[in-house]
Design an enzyme around this catalytic site. Structure first.
Site, PDB file in Angstrom:
ATOM      1  N   SER A 103       0.709  -1.055   0.113  1.00 40.10           N
ATOM      2  CA  SER A 103      -0.009  -0.051   0.090  1.00 40.10           C
ATOM      3  C   SER A 103       0.930   1.192  -0.127  1.00 40.10           C
ATOM      4  O   SER A 103       0.442   2.309  -0.254  1.00 40.10           O
ATOM      5  CB  SER A 103      -0.767   0.087   1.162  1.00 40.10           C
ATOM      6  OG  SER A 103      -0.276  -0.272   2.523  1.00 40.10           O
ATOM      7  N   ASP A 151      -4.514   7.156   8.471  1.00 39.58           N
ATOM      8  CA  ASP A 151      -5.345   6.206   9.191  1.00 39.58           C
ATOM      9  C   ASP A 151      -4.507   5.620  10.025  1.00 39.58           C
ATOM     10  O   ASP A 151      -3.406   5.880  10.569  1.00 39.58           O
ATOM     11  CB  ASP A 151      -6.305   5.374   8.092  1.00 39.58           C
ATOM     12  CG  ASP A 151      -5.213   4.581   7.199  1.00 39.58           C
ATOM     13  OD1 ASP A 151      -3.992   4.185   7.609  1.00 39.58           O
ATOM     14  OD2 ASP A 151      -5.634   3.958   6.291  1.00 39.58           O
ATOM     15  N   HIS A 176      -1.082   4.219   7.574  1.00 40.40           N
ATOM     16  CA  HIS A 176      -0.421   4.670   6.556  1.00 40.40           C
ATOM     17  C   HIS A 176      -0.480   6.187   6.846  1.00 40.40           C
ATOM     18  O   HIS A 176      -1.034   6.877   7.442  1.00 40.40           O
ATOM     19  CB  HIS A 176      -1.596   4.584   5.481  1.00 40.40           C
ATOM     20  CG  HIS A 176      -1.688   3.133   4.881  1.00 40.40           C
ATOM     21  ND1 HIS A 176      -3.012   2.573   5.419  1.00 40.40           N
ATOM     22  CD2 HIS A 176      -1.238   2.404   4.280  1.00 40.40           C
ATOM     23  CE1 HIS A 176      -2.963   1.311   5.031  1.00 40.40           C
ATOM     24  NE2 HIS A 176      -1.941   1.120   4.267  1.00 40.40           N
TER      25      HIS A 176
END
Length: 355
Positions: free
Chosen positions: A38, A329, A332
């Site tokens: 990610s 979040d 991340h």
């Protein structure tokens, strides 16, 4: 120190005063090619049947046009800023994004998939793209590139491109330390599992080298025990999960050993380990120095455990200004943090490709 490196270092002195400004380095890098999870996935997961997505509000609220693209961030990723600084487009597209084609991919492309790892078992947890499939897409891309610009030009572009690989965190946090049918902890001690992951990294780097990659930056692990979600899990003890941070440091040492071995074995490879552990540690322990106010939770929702669908536009707790948060979040970085990481990478590991 070379003139270009001095320029990059000078840019770092400005980033706190001018956050997320556009900087550009005189560069002959023709393309940036990404593999991993990610941290470098701009939206490939949008195209696959997985629960791990972020193509909805409030993700992307600070991106161009406030568009949620599938990036696990409020804005751009570190690799987007790196691309822009190298004189390439300001965003790196996802290979599976139907809005882009080989013309755009020739200057930059990401094969990464949020939630994946070096270990195939890690990608099975949330049904995301395994690393071997990222390589399969890369092979397909090479054939498309040859048809687009001719074999000789394509091979030259592949040699001169910068490859950034960011992967490994999910193998530990989503796999080894999380009970489940895919967890490797019943099979391996942590030392054995790290060795297993290093062997996969060895095979992966060797394979993309065989396919034409030469300038490769492999990101080390950061303070994985200080992610907000890990702090939440460790709430009874308070603060970061230091045991997991120690594991990250041990893994990073093994990465350096691997890099030395590969440089000895693969003629012409320019392989660097992008190690930002100490830099991130300084940010987390001296946040005001970098303009941050919060390091222990994310901006989205309560920021303690939410990511993906748990971070959504219906939640009333999301902060108004993500620039004051290290994390967007629970797992991340915020766009501002990504910017800082990008500029630091250009000043350290990636600078070796720009001299």
């Amino acid at each position: 120190m070379g003139t270009r490196q001095q320029f990059i270092r000078g840019v770092l002195l400005l980033i706190i005063l001018v956050p997320q400004s556009s900087v550009q380095i005189s560069s002959t890098v023709p393309a940036i090619i990404l593999f991993g999870d990610s941290t470098v996935d701009p939206g490939n997961n949008n195209a696959i049947p997985t629960l791990l997505k972020s193509n909805f509000d409030p993700y992307g609220r600070d991106f161009y046009g406030g568009k949620p693209t599938g990036r696990f961030c409020n804005g751009r990723l570190a690799t987007d800023f790196i691309s822009e600084a190298l004189g390439l487009p300001p965003t790196v597209p996802a290979y599976l994004d139907p809005d882009y084609g080989i013309r755009e991919f020739a200057a930059g492309v990401s094969f990464a998939s949020a939630g994946t790892g070096l270990d195939n078992a890690t990608s099975d947890i949330l049904a995301v793209i395994p690393l071997w499939e990222e390589v399969a897409y890369f092979k397909e891309y090479i054939q498309r590139l040859k048809r687009y610009m001719g074999k000789a030009k394509a091979q030259r572009r592949l040699r001169e491109a910068i490859y950034i690989v960011s992967i490994g965190t999910n193998d530990l946090l989503a796999n080894y330390y999380t009970p489940g049918i895919h967890s490797r902890s019943p099979q391996f001690t942590i030392d054995q599992y790290q060795a297993f992951l290093i062997s996969i990294a060895d095979s992966f780097i060797t394979e993309i080298y065989r396919l034409g990659a030469r300038k490769i930056s492999f990101s080390s692990l950061s303070l994985i025990g200080c992610l907000p979600m890990q702090r939440t899990i460790n709430a009874a003890n308070g603060g970061c999960f230091e045991e997991r941070n120690n594991v990250a440091r041990e893994f990073n040492l093994k990465l350096y050993q691997l890099a030395g071995s590969l440089r000895a074995r693969l003629p012409g490879i320019k392989l660097v380990i992008s190690d930002l552990y100490d830099y991130v540690q300084d940010i987390l322990f001296n946040p005001s120095k970098y303009g941050f106010e919060n390091v222990d939770r994310g901006c989205c929702s309560t920021g303690m455990f939410e990511m993906g669908f748990l971070c959504n536009a219906m939640d009333p707790f999301t902060c108004p200004d993500a620039n004051t948060f290290v994390f967007w979040d629970a797992s991340h970085p915020s766009e501002k943090m990504n910017y800082l990481l990008a500029m630091k990478s250009l000043n350290s590991a990636l600078a070796q490709f720009l001299s």
